[in-house]
Enzyme design. Sequence first.
Site, PDB file in Angstrom:
ATOM      1  N   HIS A 153       2.759 -13.588  -5.015  1.00  0.00           N
ATOM      2  CA  HIS A 153       1.578 -13.642  -4.144  1.00  0.00           C
ATOM      3  C   HIS A 153       0.874 -15.001  -4.232  1.00  0.00           C
ATOM      4  O   HIS A 153      -0.353 -15.064  -4.322  1.00  0.00           O
ATOM      5  CB  HIS A 153       0.614 -12.518  -4.519  1.00  0.00           C
ATOM      6  CG  HIS A 153      -0.173 -11.976  -3.368  1.00  0.00           C
ATOM      7  ND1 HIS A 153      -0.943 -12.769  -2.537  1.00  0.00           N
ATOM      8  CD2 HIS A 153      -0.322 -10.708  -2.902  1.00  0.00           C
ATOM      9  CE1 HIS A 153      -1.534 -12.013  -1.631  1.00  0.00           C
ATOM     10  NE2 HIS A 153      -1.171 -10.745  -1.822  1.00  0.00           N
ATOM     11  N   ASP A 174      -1.972  -9.882   8.532  1.00  0.00           N
ATOM     12  CA  ASP A 174      -1.687  -9.179   7.289  1.00  0.00           C
ATOM     13  C   ASP A 174      -0.620  -8.163   7.648  1.00  0.00           C
ATOM     14  O   ASP A 174      -0.873  -6.958   7.704  1.00  0.00           O
ATOM     15  CB  ASP A 174      -2.956  -8.524   6.731  1.00  0.00           C
ATOM     16  CG  ASP A 174      -2.764  -7.998   5.317  1.00  0.00           C
ATOM     17  OD1 ASP A 174      -1.651  -8.156   4.761  1.00  0.00           O
ATOM     18  OD2 ASP A 174      -3.714  -7.421   4.766  1.00  0.00           O
ATOM     19  N   GLU A 208       5.207 -13.084   1.220  1.00  0.00           N
ATOM     20  CA  GLU A 208       5.435 -12.142   0.137  1.00  0.00           C
ATOM     21  C   GLU A 208       6.696 -11.303   0.379  1.00  0.00           C
ATOM     22  O   GLU A 208       6.615 -10.175   0.874  1.00  0.00           O
ATOM     23  CB  GLU A 208       4.225 -11.223  -0.002  1.00  0.00           C
ATOM     24  CG  GLU A 208       2.882 -11.935  -0.080  1.00  0.00           C
ATOM     25  CD  GLU A 208       1.725 -10.992   0.195  1.00  0.00           C
ATOM     26  OE1 GLU A 208       1.717  -9.876  -0.366  1.00  0.00           O
ATOM     27  OE2 GLU A 208       0.832 -11.360   0.983  1.00  0.00           O
ATOM     28  N   HIS A 266      -0.987  -2.718  -4.442  1.00  0.00           N
ATOM     29  CA  HIS A 266      -0.481  -3.658  -5.453  1.00  0.00           C
ATOM     30  C   HIS A 266      -0.502  -3.085  -6.867  1.00  0.00           C
ATOM     31  O   HIS A 266      -0.870  -3.748  -7.831  1.00  0.00           O
ATOM     32  CB  HIS A 266      -1.266  -4.964  -5.395  1.00  0.00           C
ATOM     33  CG  HIS A 266      -1.005  -5.793  -4.182  1.00  0.00           C
ATOM     34  ND1 HIS A 266       0.123  -5.655  -3.404  1.00  0.00           N
ATOM     35  CD2 HIS A 266      -1.746  -6.791  -3.595  1.00  0.00           C
ATOM     36  CE1 HIS A 266       0.081  -6.516  -2.406  1.00  0.00           C
ATOM     37  NE2 HIS A 266      -1.033  -7.214  -2.495  1.00  0.00           N
ATOM     38  N   ARG A 312       0.820  -1.206   0.000  1.00  0.00           N
ATOM     39  CA  ARG A 312       0.000   0.000   0.000  1.00  0.00           C
ATOM     40  C   ARG A 312       0.856   1.258   0.000  1.00  0.00           C
ATOM     41  O   ARG A 312       1.809   1.361   0.776  1.00  0.00           O
ATOM     42  CB  ARG A 312      -0.924   0.005   1.225  1.00  0.00           C
ATOM     43  CG  ARG A 312      -1.990  -1.070   1.198  1.00  0.00           C
ATOM     44  CD  ARG A 312      -2.742  -1.169   2.519  1.00  0.00           C
ATOM     45  NE  ARG A 312      -3.806  -2.167   2.437  1.00  0.00           N
ATOM     46  CZ  ARG A 312      -3.612  -3.482   2.648  1.00  0.00           C
ATOM     47  NH1 ARG A 312      -2.399  -3.938   2.965  1.00  0.00           N
ATOM     48  NH2 ARG A 312      -4.626  -4.333   2.541  1.00  0.00           N
TER      49      ARG A 312
END
Length: 363
Positions: free
Chosen positions: A185, A259, A328, A113, A88
């Site tokens: 991803h 996350d 990731e 992304h 982000r």
Amino acid sequence: MSGADFPLLLDAARFAREIDGKPVRLFTLSNRSGMVVCVTNYGAKIEQLLVPDREGRFDDVVLGYDSIEGVVGGSPSVGAFVGRYAGRIENARFKLGGQEHQLAANNGPHCLHGGLRGSRFQVFDAVQHNPSSVEMRYVFADGEEGFPGTLALNLTYSVTDENELVLDYEAVALDAPTVANFTTHAFFNLEGLNSTKSNSALGHEVMINASRYFGMTPELIATGELLPVQGTPFDFRQPAVLDTRVHSPQAAGGVLGYDDCFAIDRSTAGELALCARVRAPAGGRVMEVWSTEPTMQFYTGMVAGEALAGGPGKGGRRYVQQQSLCFEPQGYPNAPNIAAFPSAVHAPGQGRQGRTLYRFSTS
């Protein structure tokens, strides 16, 4: 390995289409021990990954789709190689050389992304030179999704005889300064999609090689803080079964899922370092994540059982949060807006290289 033990490969014919005037294909990579990876050049997405469990039984360990229609209509991040800027960017804007650049906002007011039509939605030029690797290329245009400068990306997927999936990339700014950050991803469930345990990945045991994690706002925007994991739910330096973290407020301080971004411990910047190790206890599959990237986002989804965006996956499966795990590796989050972080700016002629590999074994 008998034929009955090997899952049916994806049908390449179901991926042979034309999108935006470019040919889309499915590329099948394999090694001498039977590991298979299927990748489409639409979004450079990993659609299938077959590796054995401790009994030698092969199964598919990634979420994906079994046709190009499924890919286009599915959850856009599943299996994708993400750019021009992974993660982000706060308020979908940043300043470069005194000029403010307004980006496409696709996550509330933020750019996630790469924006509305980042690399997840683009057809890469692709060529397969041998059975174990495929090369892909995409050129981000000046002004695409609001980003300045033309950026040429070259990406290679390879399968080694050590049961590794290797991603090598190089991106070069061509005509003006720009920013870049890339990640892969894939959504993993090491028990295998044909397993009775494939409905949840919370039984997986996870180690993350990080003593610090990134402070985030409630909207998951990096604040610039690097915080110690010691004494927090983010301490995965010793292996922990995820179910003991996300289902126990006493153990995890109310964490429902992850996350979150971690600063990987390493002795030398840019070296290939261990980021994470994951084990599926029932089948015994083990995956190690190695990367030259300095950070790693770890994603489980936050609402167990909530459907992922888009249509059904392989075999009509309904994919849900916490059914799979994402690891990731990438650059620093929100770096264009945080002066204290290593710069994500690349001048014309300046390249950005990276390598990430997923190594599979059993225990």
